[in-house]
Motif scaffolding. Structure first.
Motif, PDB file in Angstrom:
ATOM      1  N   ALA A   1     -33.384  12.554   0.916  1.00  0.00           N
ATOM      2  CA  ALA A   1     -34.315  11.965  -0.039  1.00  0.00           C
ATOM      3  C   ALA A   1     -33.594  11.649  -1.355  1.00  0.00           C
ATOM      4  CB  ALA A   1     -35.493  12.910  -0.278  1.00  0.00           C
ATOM      5  N   ARG A   2     -32.664  12.553  -1.755  1.00  0.00           N
ATOM      6  CA  ARG A   2     -31.920  12.331  -2.998  1.00  0.00           C
ATOM      7  C   ARG A   2     -31.011  11.105  -2.907  1.00  0.00           C
ATOM      8  NH1 ARG A   2     -31.716  17.973  -3.531  1.00  0.00           N
ATOM      9  NH2 ARG A   2     -29.775  18.104  -2.375  1.00  0.00           N
TER      10      ARG A   2
ATOM     11  N   GLY B   1     -31.754   8.419  -1.516  1.00  0.00           N
ATOM     12  CA  GLY B   1     -32.578   7.228  -1.726  1.00  0.00           C
ATOM     13  C   GLY B   1     -32.377   6.151  -0.681  1.00  0.00           C
TER      14      GLY B   1
ATOM     15  N   GLU C   1     -36.025   4.114   2.176  1.00  0.00           N
ATOM     16  CA  GLU C   1     -36.700   2.807   2.139  1.00  0.00           C
ATOM     17  C   GLU C   1     -35.861   1.732   2.813  1.00  0.00           C
ATOM     18  OE1 GLU C   1     -39.631   1.372   1.593  1.00  0.00           O
ATOM     19  OE2 GLU C   1     -40.329   3.441   1.554  1.00  0.00           O
TER      20      GLU C   1
ATOM     21  N   ASP D   1     -40.260  15.055   4.378  1.00  0.00           N
ATOM     22  CA  ASP D   1     -38.853  15.279   3.995  1.00  0.00           C
ATOM     23  C   ASP D   1     -38.585  16.738   3.628  1.00  0.00           C
ATOM     24  OD1 ASP D   1     -40.034  15.437   1.539  1.00  0.00           O
ATOM     25  OD2 ASP D   1     -39.009  13.705   0.676  1.00  0.00           O
TER      26      ASP D   1
END
Ligand SMILES: [Fe+2]
Length: 364
Positions: free
Chosen positions: A18-19, A21, A24, A41
């Protein structure tokens, strides 16, 4: 593509990813509408049972039609369980064991961000049953994902220590599947190529994280070794790693690295020729025409030493004692490891409980 027609995908991931990024962009690359994916997550390292249950609850609650796993081995294992069980009743524990998932589940896309477990190619999900204090496995062909996507760019930010530990897991998968009693010509092909790739790429991936060729070599090696263990299994190194993980929370790849040279030394009398080949693969490959027939020259019987040297070169702090293991616990750990027949029965040499204890002692 598995994503075509999917309307309600669930992305299973972890905080580290998640960090980064990248979630998406993965959804976009899969051709899914922006904002269509729900995200879980919260996957934790070594995959506690409570965590798998939470992920499965998310998968069941959202009526999802596609599972995307993005992360390391634990994350991919959690995604596989979600895909297999989202449409089935009952608890995760009901399906732990071999062959208990009765049919195909949701379509899935697995995208590894580490080169280690090969989870994107295996029928296994390894779970830490924190309530019972043991590491357990869900094994079923229905856990194999629909698609695996290998993108070495996703692995370049892994720190050297994690790269080294998970890379040793790749090598152990290659060596243990190659020498498994269940190995055949088909699995040996995958195992050999994986060992060769690890021999060529692991040092570079550790020393220079943004070396894309080295990262690609390790990621492909991880996948190929995963395909090999899916058929041939792993053996004693993985059995001995279980109590280290359960009792001392030693991360899987590190436990494997600490044990592999000692297990290989114990197995040497049963697999001299294959170990000679492994030693050569670690040095960059077989000579033209392969090894000569028959017993190899003794100076080629160096695979355990070659693996130990590799561990040193990539900075793994060897020795169980340095990681808090108490030698007084060795008899108990030996009995626990010896009892994991699913793995020990694959080992090329029959090892008694005392011999397993001697391996632990050698690795101290
Ligand atoms: Fe492993």
């Amino acid at each position: 593509m598995a994503s075509s027609g999917a309307r309600r995908p669930l992305l299973v991931s972890d905080r580290a990813v998640a960090r980064l990024g990248v979630a998406e962009s993965v959804v976009e690359a899969a051709g899914l509408p922006q904002g269509s994916a729900s995200v879980f997550d919260d996957v934790e390292p070594e995959l506690p049972l409570s965590c798998v249950r939470a992920a499965l609850e998310a998968a069941r609650a959202g009526a999802h039609d596609l599972i995307i796993g993005l992360g390391g081995g634990s994350t991919l294992d959690a995604a596989k369980v979600c895909a297999a069980l989202a449409g089935r009743p009952g608890d995760v524990r009901d399906y732990i064991g071999v062959g208990l998932v009765p049919g195909t589940g949701l379509p899935s896309i697995l995208i590894p961000t580490t080169a280690g477990s090969g989870s994107e190619a295996t029928p296994n999900a390894l779970i830490m049953d924190d309530e019972r204090g043991e590491k357990v496995a869900m094994v079923s062909p229905h856990l194999i994902p629909t698609y695996a996507v290998l993108d070495p760019g996703l692995t370049v930010t892994l720190p050297p220590a994690i790269t080294a530990q998970s890379g040793m897991d790749v090598l152990a998968h290659a060596v243990e599947s190659y020498t498994s009693r269940r190995a055949d010509m088909y699995t040996e092909m995958y195992s050999r190529h994986a060992a060769l790739l690890a021999g060529r790429s692991l040092r570079g991936a550790v020393r220079q994280g943004n070396d894309l060729d080295a990262r690609a070599g390790m990621l492909l090696g991880s996948f190929l070794a995963g395909a090999a263990i899916g058929q041939a299994g792993t053996s004693a190194t993985h059995a001995l790693a279980y109590p280290l993980g359960a009792r001392y929370h030693v991360p899987h790849g590190l436990a494997i690295a600490l044990l592999l040279p000692s297990v290989m030394a114990a197995n040497l009398p049963a697999v001299e020729v294959k170990y000679a080949e492994v030693a050569l693969m670690l040095e960059g490959g077989l000579p033209e025409g392969g090894l000569p027939e028959g017993r190899p020259h003794p100076d080629r019987l160096t695979a355990p030493a070659a693996v130990r040297r590799l561990c040193d070169e990539i900075g793994i702090p060897m020795g169980l004692a340095r990681h808090g293991v108490d030698p007084a616990v060795i008899p108990e750990m030996a009995a626990e490891a010896h009892a994991i027949r699913r793995l020990m029965d694959n080992n090329p040499r029959e090892l008694s409980v005392d011999q397993v204890a001697a391996v632990f002692a050698d690795a101290m």
